[in-house]
Design an enzyme around this catalytic site. Sequence first.
Site, short mmCIF file in Angstrom:
data_model
loop_
_atom_site.label_atom_id
_atom_site.label_comp_id
_atom_site.label_asym_id
_atom_site.label_seq_id
_atom_site.Cartn_x
_atom_site.Cartn_y
_atom_site.Cartn_z
N CYS A 71 28.68 -10.79 -13.31
CA CYS A 71 28.41 -11.80 -13.96
C CYS A 71 29.18 -13.38 -13.89
CB CYS A 71 29.00 -12.20 -15.16
SG CYS A 71 28.58 -10.40 -17.03
N HIS B 207 32.65 -19.13 -17.43
CA HIS B 207 33.28 -18.07 -16.31
C HIS B 207 33.27 -18.02 -15.09
CE1 HIS B 207 33.03 -12.73 -16.20
NE2 HIS B 207 34.49 -13.13 -16.46
#
Length: 487
Positions: free
Chosen positions: A89, A146
């Site tokens: 990710c 993130h």
Amino acid sequence: MNKLLNLNLWRSYLAVALFAMAAFSCTNHITPNKETIAKKPNVVIILADDLGWGDVGFNGCTDIPTPNLDALANDGVIFTSGYASHSYCGPSRSGLLTGKYQARFGCGNNLSKDLDGPQGLPTNETFISNVLKEDGYNTCAIGKWHLGDSIQFWPTQRGFDDWYGFTGGARNYWGQSWDKKSQSWHLIRRNGEPVPLEEQGYLTDDFTNEAINYIDDYTKSDKPFFMYLAYNAPHAPIQATKEYLNKTEHIENGKRAAYGGLVVGMDEGIGKVIAKLKAAGEYENTLFFFYSDNGGHGSGTRQEPYRGRKGNLFEGGIRVPFLMTWPAGLKGGKQYHKPIVAYDIFTTILGATQINYSKSADLDGTNLLPYVKGKVNNEPHDKIFWRYSDGLGYAVRKGDYKLVKEEVRQELFLFNMKTDSLEQFNLAAAMPEKLNELKADYTEWNKGNINNLWPDAHPEHVYKEKAIRERAIKAACGGENKKPNQY
């Protein structure tokens, strides 16, 4: 006759002069209105999280309904060999938003929850949001981030005017995060301020509603906009509303039915965003990208027919659903089969918006527009590279061949992707010269990279998966004492 010709010529000169004077008057004495500025396209990047190759209708999925994504794909170009920039990710997002190999600036690992002090994508790196904002675009980020939890790494410090979402890698879809260790990673924030729990609903719907509200606000502005809509669906935990699960109740595999509910929720949200853009008269002149940050996570996902999944560098980990649509600037109903990668999004946006970016030579992507329009017929990339955990795993795609060094396995793999896109036949022993050629390409490329700026939790998952695989093979062969090559 000569007098008549001279008269007509004089009239032509006069007409041109009058037209030029009118044009000069218009461009210098009238403030450009919304219609004039809107000739630059809006830009919308929609990012799915851990979506498998075979989980959308435009890639042949028949059990999970994705009619809105399929319609968007039909209006544009499907990239059948579209790659994420990384197999998991955070690093994948680093590559997307900078348009560069994340290994070049030390962001090839997910952020670590076990370290004190700030971690995040270095602030001297330029995001596509910085470039578009400087060019006059309104910019917003919605969803999963993130890329750093500390304030200096937040979207509002990276070229986004508006932000609604969370900074971590995953969270509960129903309000409070289950992770007690790193609560700040999972707070839902609006421009940095926590959003009260009573104002939150089902997270996918919340992100959709924010996008719709932003488009409403945009219609009051004279500027084009850039929206980065990063759904965390269908990342774990597997949580969906009854409304969405009703759309997948025909699926007998319970894990896939539950997972499919997350995909349906995202697809319906995308449909609502598109409907709002159409109602606002902005759909035709909006450049869309949709893809997944990496392959499916394995719990109900479908990477087939490709090998592997999220976290490794076989096709199932990095070849993802990928499309580009721009109704006003690109003919739809197309498929493009040559390899492209997420870095190309940054460069393609520059091409579509005609922004002269001074550091464009430092980007690793290619403007895809001439390729999909058929103006350029060669490969967009001579070579594409992937690397995780400082080289614990790596891959090279060069022409018809792909080299994979995958830590789950104890060997190097060489595949002819033209004849074996499913990666079933390892040619490493049969073609040592080609193997060494791609290894040398990787070594040369890797000289320009740096070690990651924080430790990586991924090897722990790799070795766990490796042990599970080996035990399963031994058990299937009827004895723990035999080695796999004895069977």
